[in-house]
Motif scaffolding. Structure first.
Motif, PDB file in Angstrom:
ATOM      1  N   MET A  28     -48.135  47.807  55.135  1.00  0.00           N
ATOM      2  CA  MET A  28     -47.574  48.312  56.212  1.00  0.00           C
ATOM      3  C   MET A  28     -47.188  47.184  56.850  1.00  0.00           C
ATOM      4  SD  MET A  28     -49.550  51.648  56.531  1.00  0.00           S
ATOM      5  CE  MET A  28     -49.168  52.120  58.165  1.00  0.00           C
ATOM      6  N   LYS A  29     -48.453  46.376  56.764  1.00  0.00           N
ATOM      7  CA  LYS A  29     -47.936  45.004  58.183  1.00  0.00           C
ATOM      8  C   LYS A  29     -46.094  44.658  57.302  1.00  0.00           C
ATOM      9  CE  LYS A  29     -52.568  43.336  58.848  1.00  0.00           C
ATOM     10  NZ  LYS A  29     -53.754  43.257  58.573  1.00  0.00           N
ATOM     11  N   LEU A  30     -46.501  43.962  56.418  1.00  0.00           N
ATOM     12  CA  LEU A  30     -45.380  43.432  55.609  1.00  0.00           C
ATOM     13  C   LEU A  30     -43.704  44.272  56.296  1.00  0.00           C
ATOM     14  CD1 LEU A  30     -46.326  42.106  52.200  1.00  0.00           C
ATOM     15  CD2 LEU A  30     -45.164  40.788  54.398  1.00  0.00           C
ATOM     16  N   ASN A  31     -43.882  45.870  56.033  1.00  0.00           N
ATOM     17  CA  ASN A  31     -43.048  46.380  55.961  1.00  0.00           C
ATOM     18  C   ASN A  31     -42.415  46.225  57.813  1.00  0.00           C
ATOM     19  OD1 ASN A  31     -42.602  46.916  53.277  1.00  0.00           O
ATOM     20  ND2 ASN A  31     -44.492  49.174  54.202  1.00  0.00           N
ATOM     21  N   SER A  32     -43.619  46.239  58.416  1.00  0.00           N
ATOM     22  CA  SER A  32     -43.132  45.744  59.892  1.00  0.00           C
ATOM     23  C   SER A  32     -42.630  44.940  60.777  1.00  0.00           C
ATOM     24  CB  SER A  32     -44.457  45.824  60.733  1.00  0.00           C
ATOM     25  OG  SER A  32     -45.191  47.272  60.354  1.00  0.00           O
ATOM     26  N   VAL A  33     -43.089  43.445  59.678  1.00  0.00           N
ATOM     27  CA  VAL A  33     -42.747  41.997  59.609  1.00  0.00           C
ATOM     28  C   VAL A  33     -40.440  41.851  59.292  1.00  0.00           C
ATOM     29  CG1 VAL A  33     -41.982  39.935  58.614  1.00  0.00           C
ATOM     30  CG2 VAL A  33     -44.475  40.664  59.006  1.00  0.00           C
ATOM     31  N   VAL A  34     -40.681  42.792  58.072  1.00  0.00           N
ATOM     32  CA  VAL A  34     -38.996  42.756  58.234  1.00  0.00           C
ATOM     33  C   VAL A  34     -38.487  43.059  59.109  1.00  0.00           C
ATOM     34  CG1 VAL A  34     -39.287  42.574  55.630  1.00  0.00           C
ATOM     35  CG2 VAL A  34     -39.371  44.417  56.239  1.00  0.00           C
ATOM     36  N   ALA A  35     -38.816  44.883  59.290  1.00  0.00           N
ATOM     37  CA  ALA A  35     -38.031  45.251  60.531  1.00  0.00           C
ATOM     38  C   ALA A  35     -37.807  44.901  61.892  1.00  0.00           C
ATOM     39  CB  ALA A  35     -38.979  46.394  60.858  1.00  0.00           C
ATOM     40  N   ILE A  36     -38.814  43.703  61.818  1.00  0.00           N
ATOM     41  CA  ILE A  36     -38.593  42.912  63.600  1.00  0.00           C
ATOM     42  C   ILE A  36     -38.177  41.317  63.376  1.00  0.00           C
ATOM     43  CG2 ILE A  36     -40.053  41.178  64.771  1.00  0.00           C
ATOM     44  CD1 ILE A  36     -42.675  43.185  64.113  1.00  0.00           C
ATOM     45  N   ILE A  41     -32.724  39.518  64.642  1.00  0.00           N
ATOM     46  CA  ILE A  41     -31.171  37.976  64.292  1.00  0.00           C
ATOM     47  C   ILE A  41     -30.410  38.965  63.740  1.00  0.00           C
ATOM     48  CG2 ILE A  41     -33.304  36.328  63.644  1.00  0.00           C
ATOM     49  CD1 ILE A  41     -32.224  36.905  60.907  1.00  0.00           C
ATOM     50  N   HIS A  42     -30.900  40.228  64.056  1.00  0.00           N
ATOM     51  CA  HIS A  42     -29.309  41.445  64.355  1.00  0.00           C
ATOM     52  C   HIS A  42     -28.917  41.167  62.882  1.00  0.00           C
ATOM     53  CE1 HIS A  42     -29.866  41.747  68.967  1.00  0.00           C
ATOM     54  NE2 HIS A  42     -29.247  40.378  68.628  1.00  0.00           N
ATOM     55  N   SER A  43     -29.550  40.839  61.676  1.00  0.00           N
ATOM     56  CA  SER A  43     -29.386  40.919  60.374  1.00  0.00           C
ATOM     57  C   SER A  43     -29.806  42.375  59.734  1.00  0.00           C
ATOM     58  CB  SER A  43     -29.922  40.146  59.788  1.00  0.00           C
ATOM     59  OG  SER A  43     -29.379  39.908  58.294  1.00  0.00           O
ATOM     60  N   GLU A  44     -28.718  42.632  58.949  1.00  0.00           N
ATOM     61  CA  GLU A  44     -28.688  43.737  58.561  1.00  0.00           C
ATOM     62  C   GLU A  44     -30.117  44.159  56.815  1.00  0.00           C
ATOM     63  OE1 GLU A  44     -24.197  45.808  57.966  1.00  0.00           O
ATOM     64  OE2 GLU A  44     -24.592  43.698  57.913  1.00  0.00           O
ATOM     65  N   VAL A  45     -30.394  43.317  56.460  1.00  0.00           N
ATOM     66  CA  VAL A  45     -31.144  43.324  55.766  1.00  0.00           C
ATOM     67  C   VAL A  45     -32.307  42.182  55.872  1.00  0.00           C
ATOM     68  CG1 VAL A  45     -31.487  42.703  53.387  1.00  0.00           C
ATOM     69  CG2 VAL A  45     -29.742  43.939  54.078  1.00  0.00           C
ATOM     70  N   CYS A  46     -33.174  42.037  55.850  1.00  0.00           N
ATOM     71  CA  CYS A  46     -34.361  41.067  55.649  1.00  0.00           C
ATOM     72  C   CYS A  46     -35.448  41.953  54.294  1.00  0.00           C
ATOM     73  CB  CYS A  46     -35.256  41.101  56.824  1.00  0.00           C
ATOM     74  SG  CYS A  46     -36.705  39.888  57.403  1.00  0.00           S
ATOM     75  N   SER A  47     -35.880  41.108  53.719  1.00  0.00           N
ATOM     76  CA  SER A  47     -37.050  40.802  52.779  1.00  0.00           C
ATOM     77  C   SER A  47     -37.558  39.545  52.467  1.00  0.00           C
ATOM     78  CB  SER A  47     -35.527  40.433  51.325  1.00  0.00           C
ATOM     79  OG  SER A  47     -34.599  41.916  51.868  1.00  0.00           O
ATOM     80  N   ILE A  48     -38.493  40.249  51.894  1.00  0.00           N
ATOM     81  CA  ILE A  48     -39.716  39.349  51.446  1.00  0.00           C
ATOM     82  C   ILE A  48     -40.230  39.366  50.252  1.00  0.00           C
ATOM     83  CG2 ILE A  48     -41.986  38.504  51.876  1.00  0.00           C
ATOM     84  CD1 ILE A  48     -42.009  39.797  54.788  1.00  0.00           C
ATOM     85  N   TYR A  49     -39.569  38.320  48.967  1.00  0.00           N
ATOM     86  CA  TYR A  49     -40.440  38.044  47.947  1.00  0.00           C
ATOM     87  C   TYR A  49     -41.310  37.280  47.506  1.00  0.00           C
ATOM     88  CZ  TYR A  49     -35.079  39.544  47.148  1.00  0.00           C
ATOM     89  OH  TYR A  49     -34.231  40.018  46.773  1.00  0.00           O
ATOM     90  N   LEU A  50     -42.680  37.519  46.756  1.00  0.00           N
ATOM     91  CA  LEU A  50     -43.855  37.527  46.921  1.00  0.00           C
ATOM     92  C   LEU A  50     -44.141  36.796  45.613  1.00  0.00           C
ATOM     93  CD1 LEU A  50     -46.043  39.548  49.044  1.00  0.00           C
ATOM     94  CD2 LEU A  50     -44.373  37.155  50.123  1.00  0.00           C
ATOM     95  N   LEU A  51     -44.356  35.915  45.041  1.00  0.00           N
ATOM     96  CA  LEU A  51     -45.334  35.223  43.662  1.00  0.00           C
ATOM     97  C   LEU A  51     -46.201  35.865  43.083  1.00  0.00           C
ATOM     98  CD1 LEU A  51     -44.041  32.692  41.963  1.00  0.00           C
ATOM     99  CD2 LEU A  51     -45.266  31.346  42.766  1.00  0.00           C
ATOM    100  N   ARG A  52     -46.035  36.723  42.832  1.00  0.00           N
ATOM    101  CA  ARG A  52     -46.918  36.978  41.658  1.00  0.00           C
ATOM    102  C   ARG A  52     -47.283  37.072  40.108  1.00  0.00           C
ATOM    103  NH1 ARG A  52     -50.600  40.499  44.674  1.00  0.00           N
ATOM    104  NH2 ARG A  52     -50.166  42.259  43.557  1.00  0.00           N
ATOM    105  N   GLU A  53     -47.945  36.662  39.469  1.00  0.00           N
ATOM    106  CA  GLU A  53     -48.902  36.268  38.127  1.00  0.00           C
ATOM    107  C   GLU A  53     -46.627  35.954  37.401  1.00  0.00           C
ATOM    108  OE1 GLU A  53     -48.347  39.939  36.053  1.00  0.00           O
ATOM    109  OE2 GLU A  53     -50.299  41.084  37.812  1.00  0.00           O
ATOM    110  N   GLY A  54     -46.744  34.622  38.480  1.00  0.00           N
ATOM    111  CA  GLY A  54     -45.309  34.345  37.912  1.00  0.00           C
ATOM    112  C   GLY A  54     -44.480  33.885  38.735  1.00  0.00           C
ATOM    113  N   VAL A  55     -44.109  35.295  39.151  1.00  0.00           N
ATOM    114  CA  VAL A  55     -42.659  35.552  39.169  1.00  0.00           C
ATOM    115  C   VAL A  55     -42.121  35.983  40.511  1.00  0.00           C
ATOM    116  CG1 VAL A  55     -42.424  36.738  36.956  1.00  0.00           C
ATOM    117  CG2 VAL A  55     -43.112  38.175  38.300  1.00  0.00           C
ATOM    118  N   LEU A  56     -41.143  36.605  41.681  1.00  0.00           N
ATOM    119  CA  LEU A  56     -41.143  36.910  42.263  1.00  0.00           C
ATOM    120  C   LEU A  56     -40.381  38.379  42.700  1.00  0.00           C
ATOM    121  CD1 LEU A  56     -38.865  33.642  43.021  1.00  0.00           C
ATOM    122  CD2 LEU A  56     -40.561  34.057  44.996  1.00  0.00           C
ATOM    123  N   GLU A  57     -41.227  38.710  43.781  1.00  0.00           N
ATOM    124  CA  GLU A  57     -41.592  40.228  43.298  1.00  0.00           C
ATOM    125  C   GLU A  57     -41.429  40.677  44.426  1.00  0.00           C
ATOM    126  OE1 GLU A  57     -44.760  43.781  43.650  1.00  0.00           O
ATOM    127  OE2 GLU A  57     -45.121  41.853  42.059  1.00  0.00           O
TER     128      GLU A  57
END
Length: 757
Positions: A28-36, A41-57
């Protein structure tokens, strides 16, 4: 559009502070972060990818299809996101699909978006995720927006680490991959051997809080830390135990200049203005420095950046109250120090009685820490990849820089072998030292001239230690390489005069500056494009003749320093006789200028050239009447003859100095040079190896300029050699070369009792 990077980041961090403090799930925190971030910065897309088990998810997004969350995954190096994480660098594109690494993921619904920007989320110097933004318009994101994203990514690193959302390996680990005995190779920086237990120079500083509560309070904390750091460095530079003179003094002066750099302090204050704590602001500026270092091909400029990182580490420890470097805690036993890199001042803090060696993950021959370590007499092995993951704190280490290796966790057999080599080294060192006053005369009575190569003021002391006949090559560029600015004439003159004073009656051959190309100076700007082959480019005499102001200053400094004595001047990288003529004329013009003003002059000036470019050998008949001596630089000559870059590890061992091509080339030079009555010497690594030196003597070369450490072994070889016999043998070998020239020479040496240790 945000008015500044600081304002944009501060707006985001203020809102993120509440998100991070909320009692909700990490998702829920990360969902709020991408919205903020997207809104700010008035960007239509903001996404967070995290390194888990050797791949970016894909872990959270605003703007992409929510069904892709936890479904879209990218390997390191795959797509734009994977490229950012793998290279730990920023991408900012007005058309994402045009990038060669673009990879389309249909489940995200991103096909309608064109612009793309992404920054790595960094923890412990490794990317553990990526923060990315996208927009339908074809536009590059503004610098202030990228700066804001990088600042936010730093705060995200803390959030996701505390939530346990990243791999343990992604967060960095100091635990070794193996506990077995291991031989680890590296680059020889400062020769020597040493045994001790591994101690990590710098425990990781963990930043507990990244978002500032009170910006003014954070700024005052940084000011106080700066004062304390500068006070400590002032004290350290005053108390360094080296004796008087030496390039290390210039190194420390340059380091001190960085400590007082107002631009660095301003960048940290700007980071605090964005809403970061003092610790986080220093770390943020340090991250920028690391990213710049990854983009710098020039090793000299990278060394200067290492000094700045060293100071950042020092400052962050002060401001956080975590003062415990290994030096400050104190060494309790014989130690081999482990570090990614070191600044010169940090090395000075260690107890030299306990410090038996240094192993660096980075480092270079021209790095400030290398110069200081040489003055301290501490062996250093550099370029040891992944050293902090291969070695654990407290591991027993056996360091042999002459072999280019460090053994970790050795078994009893390896320890016994090391101790035997160390004892043999000490025994040989004593035996060679006993030859100091013994002349290098062959068994059939031929006296050779053995000189040493030098470049630092401290190197000149090797004349008395080794009993060498003089300095056959003094590399004047070292003073330029360790200086933050172009050395003034007075500084150059002082160095040259001190070298001549120590040498006394023994000759010193000064090579004019060989800079440029792969020895670029950060303060000597070029207007040309980047050189693909710097060793064969705009360097040495070519640069000196074009930048003749630099060469005129050096000429006057040399002439003034040698007043009342003989001055030997050698020009490097001469390709054609006219280049030598122009360089000599430049010196003569300066001599005439000084003479008109009644200045005291050298009693004689002897001019010589370096034969490194094969083309010069085709015009020796033109050059030889104009020079008093010729020195063959075998290092560059070999790479030019074979078109093989000696810095390329794949080629380093491929082309042998004892190949027929090299030996025949040298033989063609010896004849006409001797006939012209011109002194001929070899000054390069080739002459410092006993077997190769034996071959050179067989070709008729009786002057060698070598490293100080090689004088003893070469002198021992010379005194066991019959010159006429090896000359006859070499004549036959070159007439009909065997497939294995090295093997043939080795067999002959063994059969004739030649000392090759």
């Amino acid at each position: 559009m945000p008015v500044s990077a600081a304002a944009s980041a501060r707006e985001i961090l203020t809102r993120l502070h509440d998100v991070m403090a909320a009692r909700t799930t990490a998702q829920m925190k990360l969902n709020s972060v991408v919205a903020i971030i997207g809104e700010a910065i008035h960007s239509e897309v903001c996404s967070i990818y995290l390194l888990r088990e050797g791949v970016l998810e894909l872990y959270a997004t605003r703007g992409l299809d929510q069904g892709a969350v936890h479904v879209t995954k990218l390997a390191l190096g795959e797509g734009l996101v994977g490229t950012i994480a793998q290279r730990v660098e920023v991408l900012n594109l007005d058309e994402a699909a045009s990038h060669p690494d673009f990879a389309y993921k249909p489940e995200t619904g991103e096909d309608r978006f064109h612009s793309f920007a992404g920054v790595p989320i960094i923890r412990r110097e490794r990317a553990v995720g990526v923060l990315a933004v996208q927009h339908t318009d074809r536009r590059r994101y503004a610098d202030v927006e990228i700066e804001a994203l990088q600042t936010v990514a730093m705060v995200l690193s803390e959030l996701i680490a505390n939530a346990g959302l990243i791999d343990a390996t992604g967060g960095g680990t100091d635990r070794p991959q193996s506990t077995a005995a291991m031989r680890i190779p590296g680059q020889k920086l400062v020769d020597g051997m040493g045994a001790g237990y591994a101690v990590f120079h710098q425990p990781r500083i963990h930043i507990e809080h990244t978002v500032a509560e009170d910006i003014d309070a954070e700024r005052h904390r940084v000011y106080a830390a700066f004062d304390k750091m500068r006070e400590g460095i002032d004290r350290m530079t005053r108390e360094a135990e080296f004796g008087v003179g030496g390039e290390h003094e210039e190194v420390l002066a340059t380091y001190k200049m960085f400590a007082y750099d107002e631009g660095w302090a301003r960048r940290i204050n700007e980071a605090i203005d964005s809403g970061l704590t003092a610790e986080a602001a220093i770390e943020r500026v340090q991250q920028r420095t690391r990213q710049r270092m990854r983009q710098i091909d020039d090793p000299l400029l990278a060394d200067r950046m290492h000094d700045l990182e060293d100071l950042s580490n020092r400052l962050i420890r002060i401001v956080s109250g975590q003062m415990g470097t290994a030096a400050q805690v104190g060494l309790r036993q014989d130690t081999i120090l482990i570090a990614r890199n070191l600044g010169p001042a940090e090395l000075l803090e260690y107890d030299r009685r306990r410090l038996k060696g240094v192993v660096l993950e980075e480092g270079s021959l021209t790095a400030h820490v290398t110069i200081v370590a040489r003055a301290m007499g501490v062996p250093v092995l550099g370029r040891v990849r992944d050293v902090r993951r291969l070695i654990a704190e407290g591991d027993l280490l056996l360091l042999d820089v002459s072999d280019g290796t460090v053994f970790a966790r050795p078994n009893s057999g390896i320890e016994e072998s090391f101790e035997a080599r160390l004892a043999l080294r000490q025994k040989r060192k004593a035996a060679f030292a006993a030859l100091r006053d013994v002349p290098p005369v062959t068994k059939d009575g031929h006296r050779l001239t053995l000189m040493v190569n030098a470049g630092l003021r401290d190197d000149v002391a090797a004349l008395d230690v080794t009993g060498a006949d003089g300095i056959g090559l003094f590399r004047t560029e070292f003073q330029f390489l360790v200086s933050a600015t172009l050395p003034q004439r007075e500084r150059q003159q002082r160095l040259y005069r001190e070298v001549l004073d120590v040498a006394g009656d023994r000759p010193v051959i000064f090579r004019t500056v060989d800079i440029g190309g792969d020895k670029a100076l950060p303060y000597l700007h070029k207007t040309d494009a980047e050189e693909e082959n710097p060793a064969m480019g705009w360097r040495a005499l070519r640069l000196g003749l074009e930048r003749d102001g630099l060469m005129k200053v050096q000429a006057r400094a040399l002439l003034e320093a040698a007043s009342g004595r003989t001055l030997n001047v050698m020009f490097p990288m001469v390709s054609e006789p006219w280049e030598f003529d122009e360089a000599r004329a430049l010196f003569e013009d300066q001599r005439a200028w000084m003479n008109r003003r009644g200045r005291q002059m050298p009693i004689e000036i002897r001019y010589g050239a370096m034969l490194e470019v094969p083309a010069l050998a085709e015009q020796l008949d033109i050059l030889l009447p104009r020079i008093q001596f010729l020195s063959i630089g075998t290092n560059d000559l070999t790479q030019f003859l074979f078109a093989a870059d000696r810095a390329n590890p794949k080629l380093a061992e491929r082309y042998d100095w004892l190949s027929p091509s090299i030996l025949r080339f040298l033989a063609r030079v010896v004849g006409p040079t001797r006939a012209a009555g011109v002194d001929l010497a070899v000054c390069g690594e080739m002459g410092g190896r006993p077997l190769e030196a034996m071959a050179l003597i067989g070709l008729g070369i009786d002057r060698l300029s070598i490293t100080p450490a090689a004088v003893g072994p070469i002198k021992a070889m010379v005194r066991s050699l019959d010159r006429s016999a090896v000359t006859s043998f070499m004549t036959g070998l070159l007439a009909d070369p065997p497939r294995d020239m090295r093997g043939a020479l080795t067999d002959w040496a063994l059969q004739n009792g030649v000392e090759l240790t």
